[in-house]
Scaffold this motif. Structure first.
Motif, PDB file in Angstrom:
ATOM      1  N   TRP A  59       0.807  -1.211   0.000  1.00  0.00           N
ATOM      2  CA  TRP A  59       0.000   0.000   0.000  1.00  0.00           C
ATOM      3  C   TRP A  59       0.845   1.268   0.000  1.00  0.00           C
ATOM      4  N   VAL A  60       2.139   1.141   0.331  1.00  0.00           N
ATOM      5  CA  VAL A  60       2.999   2.323   0.482  1.00  0.00           C
ATOM      6  C   VAL A  60       3.105   3.109  -0.817  1.00  0.00           C
ATOM      7  N   GLU A  61       3.244   2.432  -1.925  1.00  0.00           N
ATOM      8  CA  GLU A  61       3.399   3.133  -3.199  1.00  0.00           C
ATOM      9  C   GLU A  61       2.185   3.997  -3.519  1.00  0.00           C
ATOM     10  N   GLN A  62       0.993   3.455  -3.316  1.00  0.00           N
ATOM     11  CA  GLN A  62      -0.226   4.215  -3.603  1.00  0.00           C
ATOM     12  C   GLN A  62      -0.376   5.407  -2.656  1.00  0.00           C
ATOM     13  N   ALA A  63      -0.088   5.193  -1.381  1.00  0.00           N
ATOM     14  CA  ALA A  63      -0.166   6.289  -0.414  1.00  0.00           C
ATOM     15  C   ALA A  63       0.895   7.349  -0.717  1.00  0.00           C
ATOM     16  N   LEU A 125     -11.440  16.222 -13.690  1.00  0.00           N
ATOM     17  CA  LEU A 125     -10.775  14.932 -13.500  1.00  0.00           C
ATOM     18  C   LEU A 125     -11.133  14.311 -12.150  1.00  0.00           C
ATOM     19  N   THR A 126     -11.155  15.127 -11.109  1.00  0.00           N
ATOM     20  CA  THR A 126     -11.493  14.626  -9.776  1.00  0.00           C
ATOM     21  C   THR A 126     -12.910  14.065  -9.754  1.00  0.00           C
ATOM     22  N   LEU A 127     -13.849  14.794 -10.326  1.00  0.00           N
ATOM     23  CA  LEU A 127     -15.237  14.324 -10.358  1.00  0.00           C
ATOM     24  C   LEU A 127     -15.385  13.067 -11.205  1.00  0.00           C
ATOM     25  N   PHE A 128     -14.658  13.007 -12.305  1.00  0.00           N
ATOM     26  CA  PHE A 128     -14.723  11.850 -13.190  1.00  0.00           C
ATOM     27  C   PHE A 128     -14.208  10.588 -12.499  1.00  0.00           C
ATOM     28  N   LYS A 129     -13.137  10.726 -11.728  1.00  0.00           N
ATOM     29  CA  LYS A 129     -12.481   9.561 -11.126  1.00  0.00           C
ATOM     30  C   LYS A 129     -12.985   9.233  -9.720  1.00  0.00           C
ATOM     31  N   TRP A 130     -13.860  10.046  -9.164  1.00  0.00           N
ATOM     32  CA  TRP A 130     -14.267   9.860  -7.771  1.00  0.00           C
ATOM     33  C   TRP A 130     -15.011   8.544  -7.525  1.00  0.00           C
ATOM     34  N   GLY A 131     -15.681   8.016  -8.511  1.00  0.00           N
ATOM     35  CA  GLY A 131     -16.487   6.811  -8.334  1.00  0.00           C
ATOM     36  C   GLY A 131     -15.704   5.521  -8.208  1.00  0.00           C
ATOM     37  N   SER A 132     -14.451   5.511  -8.639  1.00  0.00           N
ATOM     38  CA  SER A 132     -13.655   4.289  -8.520  1.00  0.00           C
ATOM     39  C   SER A 132     -12.680   4.415  -7.350  1.00  0.00           C
ATOM     40  N   THR A 133     -12.135   3.280  -6.930  1.00  0.00           N
ATOM     41  CA  THR A 133     -11.232   3.298  -5.773  1.00  0.00           C
ATOM     42  C   THR A 133      -9.805   2.961  -6.184  1.00  0.00           C
ATOM     43  N   ILE A 134      -8.867   3.470  -5.411  1.00  0.00           N
ATOM     44  CA  ILE A 134      -7.455   3.162  -5.613  1.00  0.00           C
ATOM     45  C   ILE A 134      -7.201   1.779  -5.015  1.00  0.00           C
ATOM     46  N   PRO A 135      -6.642   0.880  -5.803  1.00  0.00           N
ATOM     47  CA  PRO A 135      -6.374  -0.451  -5.258  1.00  0.00           C
ATOM     48  C   PRO A 135      -5.404  -0.377  -4.072  1.00  0.00           C
ATOM     49  N   GLY A 142     -10.387   9.744  -7.175  1.00  0.00           N
ATOM     50  CA  GLY A 142     -10.368  11.193  -7.352  1.00  0.00           C
ATOM     51  C   GLY A 142      -9.429  11.905  -6.395  1.00  0.00           C
ATOM     52  N   LEU A 143      -9.029  11.245  -5.323  1.00  0.00           N
ATOM     53  CA  LEU A 143      -8.076  11.865  -4.395  1.00  0.00           C
ATOM     54  C   LEU A 143      -6.721  12.112  -5.049  1.00  0.00           C
ATOM     55  N   ARG A 144      -6.397  11.347  -6.086  1.00  0.00           N
ATOM     56  CA  ARG A 144      -5.119  11.556  -6.783  1.00  0.00           C
ATOM     57  C   ARG A 144      -5.066  12.939  -7.442  1.00  0.00           C
ATOM     58  N   SER A 145      -6.193  13.386  -7.969  1.00  0.00           N
ATOM     59  CA  SER A 145      -6.194  14.674  -8.665  1.00  0.00           C
ATOM     60  C   SER A 145      -6.732  15.815  -7.797  1.00  0.00           C
ATOM     61  N   LEU A 146      -7.174  15.537  -6.599  1.00  0.00           N
ATOM     62  CA  LEU A 146      -7.665  16.600  -5.722  1.00  0.00           C
ATOM     63  C   LEU A 146      -6.577  17.620  -5.367  1.00  0.00           C
ATOM     64  N   PRO A 147      -5.329  17.201  -5.076  1.00  0.00           N
ATOM     65  CA  PRO A 147      -4.283  18.208  -4.823  1.00  0.00           C
ATOM     66  C   PRO A 147      -4.023  19.116  -6.031  1.00  0.00           C
ATOM     67  N   LEU A 148      -4.149  18.566  -7.240  1.00  0.00           N
ATOM     68  CA  LEU A 148      -3.999  19.365  -8.454  1.00  0.00           C
ATOM     69  C   LEU A 148      -5.081  20.439  -8.504  1.00  0.00           C
ATOM     70  N   THR A 149      -6.307  20.053  -8.175  1.00  0.00           N
ATOM     71  CA  THR A 149      -7.437  20.973  -8.190  1.00  0.00           C
ATOM     72  C   THR A 149      -7.261  22.065  -7.139  1.00  0.00           C
ATOM     73  N   ILE A 150      -6.962  21.664  -5.922  1.00  0.00           N
ATOM     74  CA  ILE A 150      -6.790  22.631  -4.833  1.00  0.00           C
ATOM     75  C   ILE A 150      -5.577  23.518  -5.097  1.00  0.00           C
ATOM     76  N   GLY A 151      -4.485  22.912  -5.541  1.00  0.00           N
ATOM     77  CA  GLY A 151      -3.285  23.695  -5.856  1.00  0.00           C
ATOM     78  C   GLY A 151      -3.549  24.716  -6.949  1.00  0.00           C
ATOM     79  N   GLY A 152      -4.290  24.327  -7.973  1.00  0.00           N
ATOM     80  CA  GLY A 152      -4.639  25.268  -9.041  1.00  0.00           C
ATOM     81  C   GLY A 152      -5.468  26.428  -8.525  1.00  0.00           C
ATOM     82  N   GLY A 153      -6.448  26.124  -7.674  1.00  0.00           N
ATOM     83  CA  GLY A 153      -7.264  27.183  -7.089  1.00  0.00           C
ATOM     84  C   GLY A 153      -6.428  28.123  -6.227  1.00  0.00           C
ATOM     85  N   LEU A 154      -5.485  27.561  -5.486  1.00  0.00           N
ATOM     86  CA  LEU A 154      -4.635  28.400  -4.638  1.00  0.00           C
ATOM     87  C   LEU A 154      -3.654  29.227  -5.465  1.00  0.00           C
ATOM     88  N   ILE A 155      -3.129  28.655  -6.542  1.00  0.00           N
ATOM     89  CA  ILE A 155      -2.256  29.433  -7.433  1.00  0.00           C
ATOM     90  C   ILE A 155      -3.037  30.618  -7.995  1.00  0.00           C
TER      91      ILE A 155
END
Length: 178
Positions: A59-63, A125-135, A142-155
């Motif tokens: 699980w370490v790699e995914q986290a 992207l976050t909304l599109f991917k939110w329905g599936s889970t990370i193995p 969608g958590l993978r792209s959430l930092p991109l979304t938040i970071g973009g908003g903060l930039i």
């Protein structure tokens, strides 16, 4: 009568904006710092598990991917806020004052556009991917792209703050001296 209140209202509003942006940046620094500590700990566990227990925690790699995304995008936003991001200012620095100011505005508008693009596409992207889970860690993909979304908003937010300070003549960045 409103003209008498305008000069005092603008600095108070600007001060409130600066305080709010500084607090947001402080929260981002805290989150990125905790993410870096967590990343270090889980990689320590990975090495211990692999070489001592002879059982690699998968699980370490995914986290780690989630933590690296958080560190990268929130850290980039803080870099924009604190004007510590990578930028090349040699050409801008040798330009005359009025042209230097124009280059700063163009740079800030470009950064704002980039932040808006990250926010917009990251949200999709976050909304599109939110329905599936990370193995292996069973959290929404969608958590993978959430930092991109938040970071973009903060930039976008931090760059707009720079533009407001520049427009009011209270921009402390050294390379904007006119």
């Amino acid at each position: 009568m409103t003209d008498q209140h305008t000069p005092t209202a603008a600095p108070a509003a600007l001060s409130m904006m600066n305080t709010a942006l500084d607090r947001i940046a402080a929260v981002c620094r805290l989150i990125t710092g905790l993410s870096l500590v967590t990343l270090t700990i889980i990689f320590g566990w990975l090495v211990f598990g692999r070489y001592v227990l002879n059982a690699t925690p998968t699980w370490v790699e995914q986290a780690a991917l989630l933590l690296v995304m958080t560190i990268a995008f929130l850290g980039a936003a803080v870099g924009i806020h604190e004007n510590t991001h990578l930028s090349v200012t040699a050409f801008r620095s040798i330009a005359p004052g009025w042209m230097r100011r124009l280059f700063v505005v163009i740079t800030d508008l470009s950064l704002a556009g980039f932040g808006l693009l990250l926010l917009w596409q990251g949200t999709k992207l976050t909304l599109f991917k939110w329905g599936s889970t990370i193995p292996l860690i069973q959290v929404p993909e969608g958590l993978r792209s959430l930092p991109l979304t938040i970071g973009g908003g903060l930039i976008l937010l931090f760059t707009l703050g720079h533009l407001v300070r520049l427009a009011t003549g209270r921009d402390p960045r050294r390379d904007t001296i006119v």
